[in-house]
Write an enzyme that holds these catalytic residues in place. Structure first.
Site, short mmCIF file in Angstrom:
data_model
loop_
_atom_site.label_atom_id
_atom_site.label_comp_id
_atom_site.label_asym_id
_atom_site.label_seq_id
_atom_site.Cartn_x
_atom_site.Cartn_y
_atom_site.Cartn_z
N ASP A 128 5.71 0.52 -5.42
CA ASP A 128 5.64 -0.24 -4.18
C ASP A 128 4.31 -1.00 -4.23
OD1 ASP A 128 6.00 -1.40 -1.71
OD2 ASP A 128 6.68 0.43 -0.73
C1 BGC Z 1 7.21 -2.54 1.15
C2 BGC Z 1 8.34 -2.79 0.19
C3 BGC Z 1 8.42 -4.25 -0.12
C4 BGC Z 1 7.09 -4.69 -0.69
C5 BGC Z 1 7.04 -6.17 -1.06
C6 BGC Z 1 5.90 -3.12 0.65
O1 BGC Z 1 4.94 -3.10 1.65
O2 BGC Z 1 7.07 -1.15 1.37
O3 BGC Z 1 9.56 -2.34 0.72
O4 BGC Z 1 9.46 -4.52 -1.00
O5 BGC Z 1 6.07 -4.46 0.26
O6 BGC Z 1 7.07 -6.96 0.06
#
Ligand code: BGC
Length: 722
Positions: free
Chosen positions: A261
């Site tokens: 993530d």
């Molecule tokens: C989120 C993800 C997301 C990523 C990119 C993170 O803060 O938890 O689900 O895909 O950001 O935007």
């Protein structure tokens, strides 16, 4: 252990992972050979470029060898707007696309075919927009009603999640785009997601929290997976040896790549060894001149390999996985589909999912559908005129258009119905009921034939991604289940003025309705229903569509009833969380512990009625076949989700009172009946015995329960497995 021994052991593990995961050729030996040849040609620097971000939504490519950057985009219910390479907003780009209903609405359709269609829209629009990976589906189990991100997810039930997720992923990937199932694993709350250490029994992990991910890998063949922010049993999930190496790559044979993530990697060695293939994130500290070499999986890796502290084979294994995905999706040497954007067909899918996902919770005296004698409607509530797409955080959807409930009601109601609107409350956290706004709403309701209040939770505000007023959003958890902005007072006052009041609730999950639920004749759960949501809702209100959605989660009466609060721990601001509610998540808790929910898991009414009959259960070797008939006994066509639950009354370890193991959505004309045959395989009867550390099928009698919700069982049968 000596350093040399550790090195040899680790290299052996990697060779074995590469072997068991079969992480090589997508298209037979030639692609495999091509991958080998490419890796041979690459310098160490080029390899390392590929294993970390090169901008906020890309990871590095090697132009010299024709290897492109991997371009990702959120997810999970739209292709996200452009954000430049590093959050400098691109202007004048065509990036307003199809905004599908959120994950809970999709799951509420219980229609696996629609899951596939949903994924196809995303895959097609990703192609059009030049994306390689859609960051979805999000499938974390809905454990607590407070989790701010439940709306993006699907269900409290691992079987329902598994069925919906396979369709979604295949839909995306059949368009030649990679899906990215997230967030692996145990990211079930948002507030402390970057620090919390989640602990649970192996049984809860296997029975509740992992099945969706397992289905994504072993049934849908998902290309990419995202590790979550939290720790799991003391180690960061994204760099967690057990979750990534042992379970995902070894046991399940995952062939694709793991990305972190955004900003979820915390140290180099652990991430490299424990299965993280790409470190994603934005180098915010260095903006406007980011330096992604500073990432944990950046320049440090070069030094480690050069100094002999890290074997290059570990980097090769990651590069191999990335190239595997690139070959599989025609990013190298191939022809990509062109995709399509904002087509009528995509909008129709958004409409269909909303029509089938909106749930009719209550309908006393058949108030709905509104009869032709209804000549005036007082629409009340801020969510009636609010656009929801841009709320929620990273899942924000910049919609090509968004039909609000008020617009939908005006459009479908036409000029035969007089429609007034009053907001009824202000969206302002902590605000108490605004007397004059309530007065206006009451006056409008008292003059109209019917009042329709559209309220519930909020989802971001005024096109900002996060805001103080967001209850359903990333990085946010709800403080409790109480209706915000004085809506309890509003609804109570409107009901007094006009007992013919329909309450429509938006939001990712339950809200405390105890103050007004008994006096309210009709209640609809509309989630965040996407760009066509207003039309879908209006078509249901006026009876052009017969509702067929079913709750994918239990709606408890009050927060105090939630198992995450009652027998688990959620609200304590603790850094180490133990899921003491164990396998008793959702209806597994309510039904086993005999707690009355407000609306049960699987519940959802229709404008027609269904009759169940003729159950036959036939046992086989470690499996059973169930056959039964569903009949539409009313006057309009409708669809029923027939649900099959299994219970084992006697077992070594205690088991829940019932567990969903099969379902089918049956479409029936008035008077029509259909015979449904469903097979319950071995896994429908097994449970995970964490004393033995394996799935077991203990022979004996099993009860089979069939009905229209977990609390509306219409047929009971038995089977004995030897
Ligand atoms: C989120 C993800 C997301 C990523 C990119 C993170 O803060 O938890 O689900 O895909 O950001 O935007």
């Amino acid at each position: 252990m000596s350093y040399k021994f550790v090195r040899v052991a680790q290299v052996l593990l990697f060779i074995s992972l590469a072997y068991t995961s079969n992480a090589q050729a997508p298209k037979g030996p030639s692609a495999n050979a091509k991958i080998d040849a490419l890796i041979k040609k690459m310098t160490l620097e080029e390899k390392v470029t590929m294993i970390h971000a090169s901008s906020s939504f890309t990871s590095g490519g090697v132009p010299r060898l024709g290897i492109p950057e991997l371009v990702t985009s959120d997810g999970p219910h739209a292709v996200r707007a452009e954000h430049g390479r590093d959050w400098e907003l691109d202007k004048n780009v065509y990036d307003s696309g199809t905004y599908l209903p959120v994950g809970t609405c999709l799951a509420a359709t219980w229609n696996t075919k629609l899951g596939y269609d949903f994924g196809s829209v995303l895959g097609s629009e990703a192609n059009f927009r030049g994306k390689d990976v859609i960051l979805g589906p999000g499938i974390n189990i809905i454990r607590s009603p407070l989790n701010g991100r439940n709306f993006e997810y699907q269900s409290e039930d691992p079987y329902l999640v598994s069925r919906m997720v396979v369709g979604y992923i295949k839909g995306v990937q059949d368009q030649g785009i990679s899906a990215c199932v997230k967030h692996y694993a145990a990211n079930n709350l948002e507030k402390n997601r970057n620090t919390v250490d989640v602990n649970m029994s192996e049984r809860a992990l296997r029975e509740i929290y992992l099945p969706g991910f397992k289905a994504a890998v072993t049934e849908a063949g998902v290309n990419t997976l995202m590790g979550s922010y939290n720790k799991f049993r003391g180690q960061w999930a994204t760099q967690n040896h057990y979750l990534m190496n042992q379970v995902l790559k070894k046991e399940w044979g995952f062939k694709g790549l793991v990305m972190s993530d955004w900003g979820a990697v915390h140290n180099t060695m652990e991430a490299l060894w424990n299965g993280c293939d790409i470190e994603m994130g934005t180098d915010l500290s260095m903006l406007p001149k980011p330096n992604y070499g500073k990432f944990f999986m950046g320049d440090t890796v070069l030094q480690l390999v050069r100094s002999g502290r890290l074997d290059e084979s570990i980097i090769n294994e990651k590069v191999r996985r990335i190239l595997y995905v690139m070959y599989k999706t025609n990013m190298i040497d191939g022809q990509r589909k062109k995709g399509a954007y904002n087509t009528k067909a995509h909008q129709q899918t958004a409409l269909k999912v909303a029509e089938e996902g909106i749930v009719l919770l209550k309908n006393d005296n058949k108030l709905l559908p509104l009869s032709s004698t209804v000549k005036s409607i007082a629409v009340i509530g801020y969510n009636a005129e609010r656009k929801q797409g841009m709320g929620g955080g990273s899942s924000q959807a910049k919609a090509f258009y968004e039909v609000t409930p008020l617009e939908g009601i005006k459009y479908v109601g036409g000029n035969k119905v007089n429609i007034t609107y009053s907001p009824g409350y202000k969206i302002e956290r902590g605000a108490t009921a605004d007397r004059s706004m309530i007065r206006q709403a009451v006056e409008a309701a008292s003059k109209a034939d019917v009042a329709v209040i559209v309220g519930g939770w909020t989802h971001g505000y005024n096109y900002s991604v996060w805001s103080d007023n967001a209850y359903d959003a990333e990085d946010v958890d709800k403080p409790n289940m109480t209706m915000p902005f004085g809506q309890d007072e509003l609804i109570t006052a409107v009901l007094k003025a006009n007992p013919k009041t329909v309450v429509v609730l938006m939001g990712g999950g339950p809200i405390d309705m105890t103050q007004w639920v008994n006096n309210t004749p009709a209640i609809l759960q509309a989630w965040y229903p996407g760009m066509e949501g207003g039309n879908a809702l209006a078509r249901i209100l006026f009876g052009q569509v017969n509702p067929s959605g079913k709750l994918p989660m239990t709606f408890m009466k009050t927060l105090a009833d939630a198992p995450s609060e009652k027998i688990g721990i959620t609200t304590k601001d603790t850094q180490r969380l133990y899921y003491t509610d164990d396998i008793y998540v959702g209806y597994r808790y309510f039904d086993t512990y005999k707690v009355e929910p407000q609306f049960a898991f699987g519940h959802g009414l229709s404008y027609t009625t269904f009759d169940y009959s003729g159950l036959k259960v036939q046992g086989g070797k470690n499996k059973a076949t169930v056959t039964f008939t569903v009949k539409n006994t009313g006057n309009v066509a409708g669809a029923e989700v027939a649900q099959v639950y299994v219970n084992q009354p006697k077992s070594t370890l205690p088991r829940p009172e019932k567990e969903l193991k099969a379902f089918e959505k049956v479409m029936l004309q008035p008077g029509q009946q259909k015979t449904v045959t469903l097979t319950l395989n071995e896994d429908a009867f097994q449970y995970y015995n964490d004393g033995l550390n394996k799935w077991v099928l203990e022979p004996g009698a099993f009860n089979i329960m069939i009905g229209g919700s977990s609390r509306a069982i219409k047929l009971n049968g038995k089977v004995t497995l030897k």
